[in-house]
Design a protein around this motif. Structure first.
Motif, mmCIF file in Angstrom:
data_model
loop_
_atom_site.group_PDB
_atom_site.id
_atom_site.type_symbol
_atom_site.label_atom_id
_atom_site.label_comp_id
_atom_site.label_asym_id
_atom_site.label_seq_id
_atom_site.Cartn_x
_atom_site.Cartn_y
_atom_site.Cartn_z
ATOM 1 N N LEU A 1 19.440 3.940 -16.026
ATOM 2 C CA LEU A 1 18.665 4.566 -14.962
ATOM 3 C C LEU A 1 17.291 3.928 -14.811
ATOM 4 O O LEU A 1 16.812 3.721 -13.693
ATOM 5 C CB LEU A 1 18.510 6.064 -15.248
ATOM 6 C CG LEU A 1 19.785 6.911 -15.199
ATOM 7 C CD1 LEU A 1 19.504 8.321 -15.674
ATOM 8 C CD2 LEU A 1 20.365 6.932 -13.795
ATOM 9 N N GLN B 1 14.181 1.277 -8.366
ATOM 10 C CA GLN B 1 13.028 2.173 -8.353
ATOM 11 C C GLN B 1 13.006 3.107 -9.562
ATOM 12 O O GLN B 1 12.259 4.081 -9.586
ATOM 13 C CB GLN B 1 13.036 3.013 -7.068
ATOM 14 C CG GLN B 1 12.892 2.194 -5.808
ATOM 15 C CD GLN B 1 12.839 3.057 -4.562
ATOM 16 O OE1 GLN B 1 12.960 4.277 -4.633
ATOM 17 N NE2 GLN B 1 12.642 2.424 -3.424
ATOM 18 N N GLY B 2 13.802 2.791 -10.562
ATOM 19 C CA GLY B 2 13.879 3.661 -11.732
ATOM 20 C C GLY B 2 12.586 3.739 -12.499
ATOM 21 O O GLY B 2 12.221 4.795 -13.013
ATOM 22 N N ASP C 1 9.462 3.488 -11.383
ATOM 23 C CA ASP C 1 8.509 4.363 -10.694
ATOM 24 C C ASP C 1 8.940 5.823 -10.776
ATOM 25 O O ASP C 1 8.111 6.721 -10.954
ATOM 26 C CB ASP C 1 8.381 3.955 -9.224
ATOM 27 C CG ASP C 1 7.607 2.657 -9.067
ATOM 28 O OD1 ASP C 1 6.849 2.329 -9.996
ATOM 29 O OD2 ASP C 1 7.775 1.992 -8.042
ATOM 30 N N GLN C 2 10.249 6.063 -10.647
ATOM 31 C CA GLN C 2 10.719 7.442 -10.558
ATOM 32 C C GLN C 2 10.761 8.142 -11.906
ATOM 33 O O GLN C 2 10.475 9.331 -11.990
ATOM 34 C CB GLN C 2 12.103 7.472 -9.909
ATOM 35 C CG GLN C 2 12.070 7.060 -8.439
ATOM 36 C CD GLN C 2 13.461 6.948 -7.844
ATOM 37 O OE1 GLN C 2 14.407 6.587 -8.536
ATOM 38 N NE2 GLN C 2 13.597 7.249 -6.571
ATOM 39 N N LEU C 3 11.116 7.424 -12.969
ATOM 40 C CA LEU C 3 11.268 8.062 -14.267
ATOM 41 C C LEU C 3 10.057 7.875 -15.170
ATOM 42 O O LEU C 3 9.711 8.770 -15.932
ATOM 43 C CB LEU C 3 12.514 7.531 -14.976
ATOM 44 C CG LEU C 3 13.852 7.872 -14.322
ATOM 45 C CD1 LEU C 3 14.992 7.289 -15.135
ATOM 46 C CD2 LEU C 3 14.027 9.358 -14.164
ATOM 47 N N ARG D 1 7.149 9.661 -10.308
ATOM 48 C CA ARG D 1 7.717 9.956 -8.996
ATOM 49 C C ARG D 1 9.054 10.665 -9.158
ATOM 50 O O ARG D 1 9.848 10.336 -10.026
ATOM 51 C CB ARG D 1 7.915 8.670 -8.196
ATOM 52 C CG ARG D 1 6.628 8.042 -7.702
ATOM 53 C CD ARG D 1 6.930 6.802 -6.883
ATOM 54 N NE ARG D 1 7.888 7.101 -5.825
ATOM 55 C CZ ARG D 1 8.541 6.168 -5.142
ATOM 56 N NH1 ARG D 1 8.354 4.887 -5.422
ATOM 57 N NH2 ARG D 1 9.379 6.502 -4.191
ATOM 58 N N MET E 1 12.808 11.735 -8.755
ATOM 59 C CA MET E 1 14.078 11.088 -8.413
ATOM 60 C C MET E 1 15.018 12.121 -7.806
ATOM 61 O O MET E 1 15.251 13.169 -8.408
ATOM 62 C CB MET E 1 14.706 10.454 -9.651
ATOM 63 C CG MET E 1 16.092 9.860 -9.404
ATOM 64 S SD MET E 1 16.824 9.099 -10.880
ATOM 65 C CE MET E 1 15.900 7.573 -10.946
ATOM 66 N N THR F 1 18.361 14.156 -6.753
ATOM 67 C CA THR F 1 19.628 14.418 -7.430
ATOM 68 C C THR F 1 20.471 15.350 -6.567
ATOM 69 O O THR F 1 19.979 15.970 -5.630
ATOM 70 C CB THR F 1 19.408 15.074 -8.800
ATOM 71 O OG1 THR F 1 18.785 16.351 -8.604
ATOM 72 C CG2 THR F 1 18.526 14.226 -9.687
ATOM 73 N N ARG G 1 15.208 17.482 -7.673
ATOM 74 C CA ARG G 1 14.431 16.286 -7.976
ATOM 75 C C ARG G 1 13.990 16.345 -9.436
ATOM 76 O O ARG G 1 13.576 17.394 -9.933
ATOM 77 C CB ARG G 1 13.218 16.171 -7.049
ATOM 78 C CG ARG G 1 12.261 17.336 -7.141
ATOM 79 C CD ARG G 1 11.233 17.341 -6.029
ATOM 80 N NE ARG G 1 10.261 18.420 -6.195
ATOM 81 C CZ ARG G 1 10.467 19.673 -5.853
ATOM 82 N NH1 ARG G 1 11.627 20.006 -5.309
ATOM 83 N NH2 ARG G 1 9.537 20.587 -6.048
ATOM 84 N N LEU H 1 23.350 11.421 -10.345
ATOM 85 C CA LEU H 1 22.229 10.566 -9.968
ATOM 86 C C LEU H 1 22.765 9.283 -9.358
ATOM 87 O O LEU H 1 23.766 8.734 -9.834
ATOM 88 C CB LEU H 1 21.381 10.224 -11.199
ATOM 89 C CG LEU H 1 20.692 11.386 -11.918
ATOM 90 C CD1 LEU H 1 20.092 10.888 -13.223
ATOM 91 C CD2 LEU H 1 19.612 11.969 -11.048
ATOM 92 N N THR I 1 23.220 5.512 -8.974
ATOM 93 C CA THR I 1 22.956 4.306 -9.767
ATOM 94 C C THR I 1 22.991 3.047 -8.917
ATOM 95 O O THR I 1 22.578 1.988 -9.380
ATOM 96 C CB THR I 1 23.991 4.179 -10.893
ATOM 97 O OG1 THR I 1 25.317 4.169 -10.327
ATOM 98 C CG2 THR I 1 23.876 5.356 -11.848
#
Length: 391
Positions: free
Chosen positions: A227, A232-233, A235-237, A241, A243, A245, A260, A298, A300
């Motif tokens: 993930l 963009q993983g 930034d999101q995780l 930010r 993510m 779902t 999210r 999620l 991928t």
């Protein structure tokens, strides 16, 4: 009588007849041999653009959960709610008999008034002593003593005022209100019982917030790396930010609920090797409750080309996943593959196959590596009919 034997025919006719008979014999032998080969149904991999998803199982938790306990000791006097109802923050829930605490407030206020009168007297004595000191009618030691008494009286007034505040707080705590909005549980103590204060006292009830809810799930180290390495993983995780779902309950077929990710734990659990994640889910319809299990997925990959084969064509060989193929000579060739996600009844194949491969879908029990088979195109409708007849 006409002569139909070969001896009466010209030589070229005899040769032609023998050649035709020999060809028919070869064709019949070939058809008979092909008919004796195991019959399997094959299909070529399908390539299409799709969004791949990773699925997880988790449980809903309340964003806020409060276990109500009394802050003061006393006999429970009133209950102002129905078991299981929705309550708003500040709603009155319980009342403890307030009379002992009302008396305590009156006693503290009387003590404050007494201390205040002593302060005024000490103030007058101090001022009088300071005037007499200027006339040399009193010693410095006596003036210092009067000043000390004034300071002591001032401190006594402050202490009495604090006691009044404490008594009023205890009286206020005799009315127990809802600290959060949500659904309340059943009352654990009936009217007339003595309730204790603090952790030593019995819990009166609990309140949980219902909208929104948290969905908590764990991912393995491998899944987390998969993930975090998405476009963009990071930034999101890692950078906070959210993510997106999708979720569904155990009795739902479609992924109709969205959420999210708003929290990723700062370390993996040493015992399980998993990382805790949390999703915020709206619960406007009120169906969700804390403790419910659900499935989450999620993305991928998005709009990426993928190779798919029917999932029932996948064969397990110990720890490896294998697909049986048929080469140009009609022989069965096993090919190890790396599997992706399941898309309906189709499985994504990441590595191991070519687009021209012929995959055995039906007749796997008759297909042995290296043996020749009679490969025919896969007929899904025909197989469905056969399954219906067998059942």
């Amino acid at each position: 009588m006409p002569d139909y034997s070969l001896s009466g025919k010209p030589a070229f006719l005899r040769v032609f007849t023998l050649t035709a008979l020999f060809s028919l014999s070869l064709i019949s032998h070939g058809a008979h041999a092909e008919q004796n080969l195991p019959r399997v149904q094959v299909v070529q991999p399908e390539v299409r653009e799709l969004t791949e998803w990773k699925e997880f199982t988790g449980r809903f938790e309340a964003v806020e959960m409060v276990e109500l306990r009394a802050r003061v000791t006393g006999y429970l006097d009133k209950v102002h709610f129905q078991d299981g109802q929705m309550v708003e923050k500040g709603d009155l829930l319980f009342e403890i008999d307030p009379r002992p605490y009302e008396a305590a407030v009156a006693r503290a206020e009387a003590e404050l008034a007494r201390m205040d009168s002593q302060l005024k007297l000490a103030d007058l004595d101090t001022k009088r002593g300071e005037r007499l000191l200027t006339q040399s009618a009193i010693s410095q030691e006596e003036v210092d003593t009067r000043r000390a008494r004034f300071q002591e009286a001032n401190a006594n007034v402050a202490s009495a005022a604090a006691a009044v505040k404490t008594a009023k707080l205890d009286l206020q705590y005799a009315k127990i209100t809802a600290p959060v909005s949500g659904r309340i549980s059943n009352r654990r103590v009936d009217v007339g019982n003595l309730v204790g204060s603090g952790d030593a006292g019995q819990a009166l009830t609990t309140i949980v917030s219902l909208d929104p809810l948290h969905f908590v799930f764990d991912v393995s180290e491998t899944e987390y790396l998969e993930l975090i390495r998405l476009p963009q993983g990071q930034d999101q995780l890692a950078n906070g930010r959210a993510m997106p779902t999708e979720l569904k309950l155990i009795d739902e077929q479609d992924w109709t609920r969205t959420g999210r990710i708003d929290f990723v734990d700062n370390r993996l659990d040493e015992n399980t090797g998993t990382l805790r994640m949390r999703v915020v889910v709206d619960n406007a319809d009120g169906v969700l409750r804390p403790g419910l299990f659900a499935r989450l997925r999620l993305p991928t990959s998005q709009n990426a080309e993928a190779m798919l084969v029917p999932d029932k064509a996948i064969v397990t060989d110990q720890a490896a996943k294998v697909v049986m193929t048929v080469d140009e000579e009609g022989k069965v060739i096993p090919k190890p593959v790396e599997l992706g996600t399941l898309q309906g009844n189709m499985r994504v194949i990441r590595h191991g196959l070519e687009i021209s491969d012929r995959i055995i879908v039906e007749g796997l029990l008759r297909a042995r590596p290296g043996t020749e088979v009679n490969a025919v195109p896969y007929q899904a409708d025909e197989q469905a009919n056969n399954d219906g007849q067998d059942s």
